[in-house]
Design a protein around this motif. Structure first.
Motif, mmCIF file in Angstrom:
data_model
loop_
_atom_site.group_PDB
_atom_site.id
_atom_site.type_symbol
_atom_site.label_atom_id
_atom_site.label_comp_id
_atom_site.label_asym_id
_atom_site.label_seq_id
_atom_site.Cartn_x
_atom_site.Cartn_y
_atom_site.Cartn_z
ATOM 1 N N ASP A 168 0.829 -1.210 0.000
ATOM 2 C CA ASP A 168 0.000 0.000 0.000
ATOM 3 C C ASP A 168 0.866 1.265 0.000
ATOM 4 N N PRO A 169 1.734 1.447 -0.997
ATOM 5 C CA PRO A 169 2.687 2.558 -0.968
ATOM 6 C C PRO A 169 2.021 3.916 -1.171
ATOM 7 N N PHE A 170 2.575 4.940 -0.530
ATOM 8 C CA PHE A 170 2.084 6.308 -0.694
ATOM 9 C C PHE A 170 3.272 7.256 -0.677
ATOM 10 N N VAL A 171 3.381 8.094 -1.711
ATOM 11 C CA VAL A 171 4.521 8.997 -1.866
ATOM 12 C C VAL A 171 4.099 10.442 -1.625
ATOM 13 N N VAL A 172 4.864 11.147 -0.818
ATOM 14 C CA VAL A 172 4.770 12.604 -0.699
ATOM 15 C C VAL A 172 6.052 13.170 -1.305
ATOM 16 N N ALA A 173 5.892 13.954 -2.376
ATOM 17 C CA ALA A 173 7.037 14.632 -3.006
ATOM 18 C C ALA A 173 7.159 16.008 -2.354
ATOM 19 N N ASP A 174 8.086 16.130 -1.418
ATOM 20 C CA ASP A 174 8.230 17.355 -0.630
ATOM 21 C C ASP A 174 9.124 18.343 -1.374
ATOM 22 N N GLU A 175 8.510 19.352 -1.963
ATOM 23 C CA GLU A 175 9.243 20.293 -2.811
ATOM 24 C C GLU A 175 10.315 21.083 -2.047
ATOM 25 N N PRO A 176 10.057 21.596 -0.833
ATOM 26 C CA PRO A 176 11.099 22.385 -0.144
ATOM 27 C C PRO A 176 12.412 21.634 0.044
ATOM 28 N N THR A 177 12.347 20.321 0.292
ATOM 29 C CA THR A 177 13.570 19.552 0.507
ATOM 30 C C THR A 177 13.938 18.690 -0.704
ATOM 31 N N ARG A 178 13.087 18.731 -1.758
ATOM 32 C CA ARG A 178 13.294 17.897 -2.953
ATOM 33 C C ARG A 178 13.503 16.438 -2.546
ATOM 34 N N THR A 179 12.647 15.991 -1.637
ATOM 35 C CA THR A 179 12.764 14.643 -1.092
ATOM 36 C C THR A 179 11.441 13.909 -1.251
#
Length: 350
Positions: A27-38
């Motif tokens: 059940d994968p879920f990705v958060v693409a965090d722009e401030p840290t490019r992570t």
């Protein structure tokens, strides 16, 4: 409003980097965090990988979707005082809302059976054992937690319903909703439903809204052979995730099992698939039109996110048991979603 913060992708305690084929991932879920490019990739805690015992959520991190740090634990049920369930922690998702981060994850408690529904409710022709199961919300100021459950006494959806895989949807007016799967164990023909959330996401407002049922997808036809529904898998709804398309339609990824057939020995063939539905009106209430599966091969519970280079990506798990993450590059043509290619180059080979 509190300012939300996150932490960058530093080295893991051991300095070891991991690749998708080596990462237990359901059940994968990705958060693409722009401030840290992570990229933050959330899944249920696996103690042998995280090094932390307990039911909860862990997160892998990466800057390129190929090399990932060993996971850190961001949530444990054991740390939540008075919590109604300590098993499960399935389908974790993390959403930014009102300056903070909210974890949605499904818990269950087999020692708290649910009342037997009245005859005919939800169209159920026979009884199946059910117990409390539903999604909770927990909050943190960081993508790395720790997350604290807002209401430890009950799940967010109505507690007399057996539900799972709650996800956040915010409508054009700014009203938050939880969309969830109403379990086949209670309905036989599993449904997708939505319920409005309170501004702090801790509870609900009003009654659930029915969206569609699993058998609405025509290619799931004959999943229950006539006369033996109690012996074979029913129609299943699983893993909803909402995405607004450029033409204003509302797209929902979801998973189910494709047309099962029973052999003479009673075994069932058919597979877990990643599919989607579209509300052309753009409204959560639909009407919803079902599309054919995007990915078969025992694959599902996917979600869409934008990579830092702007590409639309989908991550899902395959196979269902001993699952690993698979990444796909996607394309939207109006409200039609297509797989461009499987990004096996991000598996780390070569």
């Amino acid at each position: 409003m509190r300012a939300a913060r996150s932490d960058g992708c530093g080295p893991s305690p051991s300095g070891e980097l991991m690749r998708l084929p080596d990462m237990p991932l359901h059940d994968p879920f990705v958060v693409a965090d722009e401030p840290t490019r992570t990229y933050h990739l959330y899944t249920s805690n696996v103690p042998s990988v995280s090094g932390v015992d307990g039911t909860g959520t862990m997160v892998y991190r990466s800057n390129d979707l190929r090399d990932w740090t060993r996971p850190v634990v961001v949530f444990l049920t054991a740390g939540q005082e008075g919590i109604w369930a300590t098993d499960g922690a399935w389908a974790p998702e993390v959403h930014a809302w009102d300056g903070r981060y909210y974890l949605f994850t499904t818990l269950h408690n087999a020692d708290r059976p649910l009342p037997v529904p009245p005859p005919g409710q939800w169209g159920v022709p026979f009884r199946t054992p059910t117990h409390m199961r539903g999604t909770v919300t927990a909050v943190s100021d960081s993508l790395l937690g720790p997350f604290t459950v807002l209401d430890p006494a009950r799940p967010v959806p109505p507690e007399h319903l057996m539900t799972l895989d709650g996800t956040l949807y915010v409508d054009p007016s700014g009203q938050p909703w939880m969309v969830y799967a109403h379990e086949w164990l209670q309905t036989i023909d599993g449904t997708m439903e939505a319920i409005r959330l309170a501004p702090d996401l801790s509870g609900t407002v009003g009654d659930p809204v029915y969206l569609f049922k699993a058998s609405d997808a025509p290619w799931t036809a004959e999943q229950i052979p006539a006369g033996v529904p109690h012996q074979l898998p029913p129609y299943i709804t699983d893993g909803p995730q909402l995405y607004r398309t450029p033409d204003g339609s509302l797209l929902m990824l979801w998973s189910t099992y494709e047309k099962n057939t029973a052999g003479q020995d009673g075994t069932v063939s058919g597979g877990y698939v990643q599919t989607y539905a579209v509300s052309r009106s753009g409204d959560i209430r639909g009407p919803w039109r079902q599309h054919r599966p995007l990915v078969r091969d025992d694959s599902g519970h996917g979600m869409l996110f934008r990579a830092f280079d702007g590409r639309l990506m989908m991550i899902l798990h395959r196979p269902f048991e001993n699952a690993r993450g698979k990444l796909y590059e996607m394309e939207l043509r109006g409200h039609e979603l297509e797989v461009l290619r499987r990004r096996d180059d991000l598996d780390g080979g070569g």
